[in-house]
Design an enzyme around this catalytic site. Structure first.
Site, PDB file in Angstrom:
ATOM      1  N   ARG A 111       0.987  -0.905   0.529  1.00  0.00           N
ATOM      2  CA  ARG A 111      -0.064   0.252  -0.390  1.00  0.00           C
ATOM      3  C   ARG A 111       1.277   1.072   0.318  1.00  0.00           C
ATOM      4  NH1 ARG A 111      -5.281   1.992   3.420  1.00  0.00           N
ATOM      5  NH2 ARG A 111      -5.770   0.010   2.197  1.00  0.00           N
ATOM      6  N   HIS A 138      -7.513   0.739  -5.516  1.00  0.00           N
ATOM      7  CA  HIS A 138      -7.911   0.248  -4.871  1.00  0.00           C
ATOM      8  C   HIS A 138      -8.976  -0.951  -5.026  1.00  0.00           C
ATOM      9  CE1 HIS A 138      -8.015  -0.911  -0.614  1.00  0.00           C
ATOM     10  NE2 HIS A 138      -8.510  -0.351  -0.251  1.00  0.00           N
ATOM     11  N   GLN A 141     -10.137  -3.687  -2.587  1.00  0.00           N
ATOM     12  CA  GLN A 141     -11.834  -3.445  -2.249  1.00  0.00           C
ATOM     13  C   GLN A 141     -12.804  -3.158  -2.930  1.00  0.00           C
ATOM     14  OE1 GLN A 141     -12.352  -1.243   0.788  1.00  0.00           O
ATOM     15  NE2 GLN A 141     -14.444  -1.335   0.154  1.00  0.00           N
ATOM     16  N   ASP A 233     -17.241   7.517   0.139  1.00  0.00           N
ATOM     17  CA  ASP A 233     -16.326   7.202  -0.209  1.00  0.00           C
ATOM     18  C   ASP A 233     -15.272   8.714   0.925  1.00  0.00           C
ATOM     19  OD1 ASP A 233     -13.406   6.439   0.818  1.00  0.00           O
ATOM     20  OD2 ASP A 233     -12.888   6.360  -0.732  1.00  0.00           O
ATOM     21  N   CYS A 273     -16.249   2.123   1.815  1.00  0.00           N
ATOM     22  CA  CYS A 273     -15.257   1.356   2.107  1.00  0.00           C
ATOM     23  C   CYS A 273     -14.381   1.487   3.328  1.00  0.00           C
ATOM     24  CB  CYS A 273     -14.046   1.897   1.148  1.00  0.00           C
ATOM     25  SG  CYS A 273     -13.782   3.448   0.840  1.00  0.00           S
ATOM     26  N   ARG A 301     -13.662  -8.769   2.873  1.00  0.00           N
ATOM     27  CA  ARG A 301     -12.044  -7.678   2.340  1.00  0.00           C
ATOM     28  C   ARG A 301     -11.397  -9.446   2.382  1.00  0.00           C
ATOM     29  NH1 ARG A 301     -10.432  -3.076   2.631  1.00  0.00           N
ATOM     30  NH2 ARG A 301      -8.693  -3.785   1.284  1.00  0.00           N
TER      31      ARG A 301
END
Ligand code: CP
Ligand code: NVA
Length: 314
Positions: A111, A138, A141, A233, A273, A301
């Site tokens: 990340r 992402h 996700q 988000d 998310c 996830r």
């Protein structure tokens, strides 16, 4: 092992656009299967003796814990590596880091900020590299999100997902993922915060092939009418902290609240998310309400990451 499974071994997971629809559906089925096994208490040591290195130059709760616990449940081991602990932090190149880590590990999850750094790491690593979020994308996700939509709605093809807010990394991956699986994706955002034109263009090309549509609009009402899924988000992503106040002003009218939720289909599901800035992009009433799938989404996830690791590193 079937051809789809064989074709996924050793691959990187950098963007959903790199995978075929069939491969994505295979990963979703595997995630469902691993979830069911875990719930039944059946062990599934598909990565016994294997090790994942996890490089983080940004914070994380879900991604870190889901990959680490996922690796443990698959019989393997995960190493948490921050840039302050690695020699990367004092100038060792990404290429050399990739070459060295490839001699110890079976996979790397990273990340970080620049998407290009993940591509560079993957170019020099001889083991799978998994993108755990960049400024651009992402993808882990979005895979978990599509899994959650399928779980809540029973199918994905032809459904309408409206993303309200910033045309950011999460929006980009939802566009690619949605386009691959036949989900219509509309991004409703203020002027100046649209998703990147090249991502929109590419997602549209993929969507046209799969019989669905990708739209971008500044008109939130129009975007929300007929939506099966409402997604939001944060307004300021990691790395944009100094723009937070300016963004709060720009996004004021793009809040997912009860009034907006009422304009969608009566059975619309709500996604985020996480982490959420409650009271900014989403209200407590909506995130904690009966239409919210947000915590199922967070749970998924774990199952989606396990499917990715098992398929690539197994
Ligand atoms: N959604 C998500 O990636 O959460 P974290 O930043 O906590 O990993
Ligand atoms: N867009 C957010 C997602 C966090 C999971 C960020 O990049 O900070």
């Amino acid at each position: 092992m079937n051809d789809l499974a064989k074709g996924l071994k050793g691959r990187d997971f950098i963007s959903l656009k790199d995978f075929t629809t069939e491969e994505i559906l295979y990963l979703l089925d595997l995630a469902d299967e691993l979830k069911a096994k875990l719930k039944r208490g059946e062990s599934h040591p598909l990565l016994a003796g294997k090790t994942l290195g996890m490089i983080f130059t940004k914070r994380s709760t879900r991604t870190r814990v889901a990959f680490e616990v996922g690796m443990y449940q698959l019989g393997g081991y995960a190493l948490f590596l921050t840039k302050d602990d690695l020699q990367l932090g004092r100038g060792e190149t990404i290429a050399d880091t990739a070459r060295v880590l490839s001699r110890y590990l079976d996979g790397i999850m990273i990340r970080t900020f620049a998407h290009q750094d993940v591509e560079e790491l993957a170019a020099h690593a001889t083991i799978p590299v998994i993108n755990g979020l960049t400024d651009l994308l992402h993808p882990t996700q979005a895979l978990a999100d599509i899994m959650t939509i399928r779980e809540w709605k029973g199918s994905i093809k032809g459904l309408n997902l409206t993303f309200i807010g910033d045309g950011n990394n999460v929006a980009h991956s939802l566009m690619y993922g949605g386009a691959k699986v036949g989900l219509n994706v509309t991004i409703a955002c203020p002027t100046g915060y649209e998703p990147l034109p090249q991502v929109v263009e590419e997602a549209r090309r993929i969507a046209a092939y799969n019989g669905c549509q990708i739209a971008v609009t500044n008109n939130i009402r129009e975007a929300v009418e007929g939506a099966d899924v409402l997604y939001t988000d944060v307004w300021a992503s990691m790395g944009q902290e100094e723009e937070a106040e300016k963004r709060r002003q720009a996004f004021r009218k793009y809040q997912l609240n009860s009034e907006i939720l009422k304009m969608a289909k009566p059975d619309a599901m709500v996604m985020h998310c996480l982490p959420a800035h409650r009271g900014e992009e989403i209200t407590d009433e909506v995130i904690d309400g009966p239409q919210s799938a947000v915590f199922d989404e967070a749970e998924n996830r774990l199952h989606a990451h396990k499917a990715i690791m098992a398929a690539l590193m197994g």
